[in-house]
Design an enzyme around this catalytic site. Sequence first.
Site, short mmCIF file in Angstrom:
data_model
loop_
_atom_site.label_atom_id
_atom_site.label_comp_id
_atom_site.label_asym_id
_atom_site.label_seq_id
_atom_site.Cartn_x
_atom_site.Cartn_y
_atom_site.Cartn_z
N GLU A 267 0.82 -1.22 0.00
CA GLU A 267 0.00 0.00 0.00
C GLU A 267 0.85 1.26 0.00
O GLU A 267 0.62 2.19 0.77
CB GLU A 267 -0.96 0.00 1.20
CG GLU A 267 -1.94 -1.15 1.16
CD GLU A 267 -3.02 -1.10 2.23
OE1 GLU A 267 -2.74 -0.61 3.33
OE2 GLU A 267 -4.15 -1.56 1.94
N ARG A 311 -6.38 -10.56 -5.76
CA ARG A 311 -5.69 -10.05 -4.56
C ARG A 311 -5.54 -11.14 -3.49
O ARG A 311 -4.55 -11.17 -2.76
CB ARG A 311 -6.46 -8.85 -4.01
CG ARG A 311 -5.91 -8.34 -2.71
CD ARG A 311 -6.55 -7.03 -2.32
NE ARG A 311 -6.31 -6.75 -0.90
CZ ARG A 311 -6.83 -5.74 -0.24
NH1 ARG A 311 -7.63 -4.89 -0.87
NH2 ARG A 311 -6.57 -5.56 1.03
N ASP A 340 -8.39 -9.04 3.73
CA ASP A 340 -8.15 -7.95 4.68
C ASP A 340 -9.18 -7.86 5.80
O ASP A 340 -10.06 -7.00 5.75
CB ASP A 340 -8.12 -6.61 3.92
CG ASP A 340 -7.61 -5.48 4.79
OD1 ASP A 340 -7.18 -5.75 5.92
OD2 ASP A 340 -7.65 -4.33 4.33
N GLU A 368 -12.42 -2.23 12.27
CA GLU A 368 -12.41 -1.47 11.01
C GLU A 368 -13.55 -1.89 10.08
O GLU A 368 -14.23 -1.05 9.51
CB GLU A 368 -11.07 -1.67 10.30
CG GLU A 368 -11.04 -1.04 8.91
CD GLU A 368 -9.72 -1.25 8.18
OE1 GLU A 368 -8.80 -1.88 8.73
OE2 GLU A 368 -9.62 -0.77 7.03
N HIS A 512 -15.75 -7.37 1.25
CA HIS A 512 -15.23 -6.07 0.83
C HIS A 512 -16.21 -5.24 0.00
O HIS A 512 -15.81 -4.58 -0.97
CB HIS A 512 -13.92 -6.23 0.06
CG HIS A 512 -12.89 -5.22 0.52
ND1 HIS A 512 -13.17 -3.87 0.63
CD2 HIS A 512 -11.59 -5.37 0.91
CE1 HIS A 512 -12.07 -3.23 1.08
NE2 HIS A 512 -11.11 -4.12 1.27
O1 GCW Z 1 -7.10 -2.90 6.29
C1 GCW Z 1 -6.15 -2.03 5.76
C2 GCW Z 1 -6.46 -0.72 6.40
C3 GCW Z 1 -5.27 0.21 6.47
C4 GCW Z 1 -4.10 -0.54 7.09
C5 GCW Z 1 -3.79 -1.75 6.23
C6 GCW Z 1 -2.67 -2.61 6.81
C7 GCW Z 1 -2.36 0.27 8.52
O2 GCW Z 1 -7.51 -0.12 5.71
O3 GCW Z 1 -5.64 1.32 7.24
O4 GCW Z 1 -2.97 0.28 7.26
O5 GCW Z 1 -4.92 -2.57 6.14
O6 GCW Z 1 -2.99 -3.56 7.50
O7 GCW Z 1 -1.52 -2.32 6.58
#
Ligand code: GCW
Length: 689
Positions: A267, A311, A340, A368, A512
């Site tokens: 990212e 992904r 994620d 989150e 997602h």
């Molecule tokens: O889930 C995503 C989040 C980001 C986070 C990233 C990660 C810290 O939206 O905010 O960044 O994962 O885990 O690196």
Amino acid sequence: MRNCFICFIILFFASLNLHAEDGHDLWLRTKSTGIVDIVCEKSSSTLNIAIQELKQCWRGESGTTLTLTVKPNILIVDDGFKISPGEIQANTDLGILYGVYELLRRQQTGEQIKEEIFNPSYERRLLNHWDNLDGSIERGYAGLSIFWRKGKDSLIVTGEDKKLWEEYARANASIGINGTVLNNVNASPNMLTSEIINRAKEVADVLRPFGIKIYLSVKFSSPSLIGGLKTSDPLNPEVTKWWNAKVKEIYNLIPDFGGFLVKANSEGQPGPQDFGRTHADGANMMADALKPNGGIVMWRAFVYETSGGDRAKQAYSEFMPLDGQFRDNVIIQVKNGPVDFQPREPFSPLFGAMKKTSVMPELQITQEYLGHSIHLVFLSTMWEEFLQSETYQQGKGSTVARCTDGSVYPQKYTAIAGVSNIGLDANWCGHHFAQANWYAFGRLAWNNSLSSEQIAVEWIKLTFCQTAENFDKIKDPLLVEWDLNFLKPVKQMILESREAAVNYMMPLGLHHIFAPDHHYGPGPWWAPKGVRKDWTPPYYHQADTNGIGFDRTQTGSNAVSQYHEPLNSKFNDLKTCPEIYLLWFHHLPWNYKMKSGRSLWDELCYYYDIGLQQVRQFQKVWDKIQPYVDSQRFVEVQSKLRNQCSNAHEWKDACLLYFQQFSRQPIPYEIERPVHDLEYLIEIDMKRH
Ligand code: GCW
């Protein structure tokens, strides 16, 4: 007669101290009811805490003599301990402290105390704080950071800071957490400046007697960003020298420093690949610097490229070829699922697959993707599902838990991390019930085979029981009443809560489909031009008039092939793929026939509706327990549940009305009609309430 009794009970509880209660005391609210004589030959700051805890919270028979013995016992592992009614024995002082917390917990919850050894599942049990140096917290929903702040006093350590850090340390130690990463994985290079390291030292000093080591997240390009070097290439000797010197500076101040956590080439974060090097090159360079002092590197596997296809496959594709190339003080930190932290994902196929490398799970305690600090969602059941998932890597019984705790493969280090949900809010976690997730993480990190039910019962008793002293008189009618009217319904509610969230957000393997950025409300429609496809919900749900779901079968992205047989075939075959993962692995027509006999479209409608009904039921449960809880926590939770319920309704309407454009079928007539317009829901994008 019965009515009279109920009136008495209600009056009794009303007369109890149901005072305003901000939740700051967490699960540690009991006061002692008797005297204990403690025999302990050794003395240390950790043992002093143990003795103080016993004196403050003793609930056993008054006048009992309890001996604390620190002596090696080969059956006790690391900071494990042995408890018997008159003695706690451990190899280390910290083991004694853990034993004390276990004994006190048992006294408070009415669990049996017999001779028993308790050993930790993982050697390192860490919180990861995504706290920024300006005090903000990435994905934090409980106020600002407890460690960092901006402004001119940002580096001053006040008495209040120390008090809070001590309370934090105590809470962690009481559930066995022994490490904490003080800053965000999206790390500021300034973390490694001397003044910030100095503040970290102050935190470490407060945490140390409670057995908590500190770790830091570091930015890979720190040598060039703050070190004045031209490069951060891990194979450049100047770069290596810089890291060695930095590590030395840290250990001079913090002799028991735990090590680094690194998010690299992920990212937009810099990493070794920027210099044509591999993750192993990068991790090993840092590992070598930390090795002489016993430090470790936790290197994250959360990677996915812009052009990388599915992904869900990428972490495995990138890391599997590196198996065996990492130093033994590197642990690969892998999120529980391959995408994620979604409300439901199958486990990441890296678990059990990397056989020559230490691998540790990363869980997300902060919600989150699970309603922030508004929704009541007990995550223990999700983590239990994950830990007990069969990988089949060494036949049956190779669960994720056993593949990561050293039972299946020897691992030089074992560890588990949870992304913290803690902030400056009086109740620490934003939602009183979010404290249960902090608690559950610690308990599972200590014992990865605990059941969520046991954890739930413990936490509810410790957090809410106003008459804890009654637990040793098990026949007490008040206690029976409390069990029946509070413990039982609240336990059922929290054990169901994660499944409810899955139902009203993304059932049947959907994932997602969140609104962008805040990841709070629904956004299955969100796909502006020019945005990375794998950041948009349509990439994941793939809905069109033909059907819905991500085809990860052998004829699709073939993500199934990353799982060990028989899972590969099980997920691949529609007949055997568990329906909870159906749309994770398959793209199916709207009229596909489900096991229930309903069409896929109808089933989807039912699940969204069930999710909403479940939250409505939670509201009823909570309203009914009012006599048994203090007014502040009652009102605060009640108000959050109202929000959750209206959110669940929005989720249901948004997803059904949006997908209906493709299914072109009516919502089954026995289900409540939508009350929102899709246009309206898209417009408000469900901004945080
Ligand atoms: O889930 C995503 C989040 C980001 C986070 C990233 C990660 C810290 O939206 O905010 O960044 O994962 O885990 O690196």
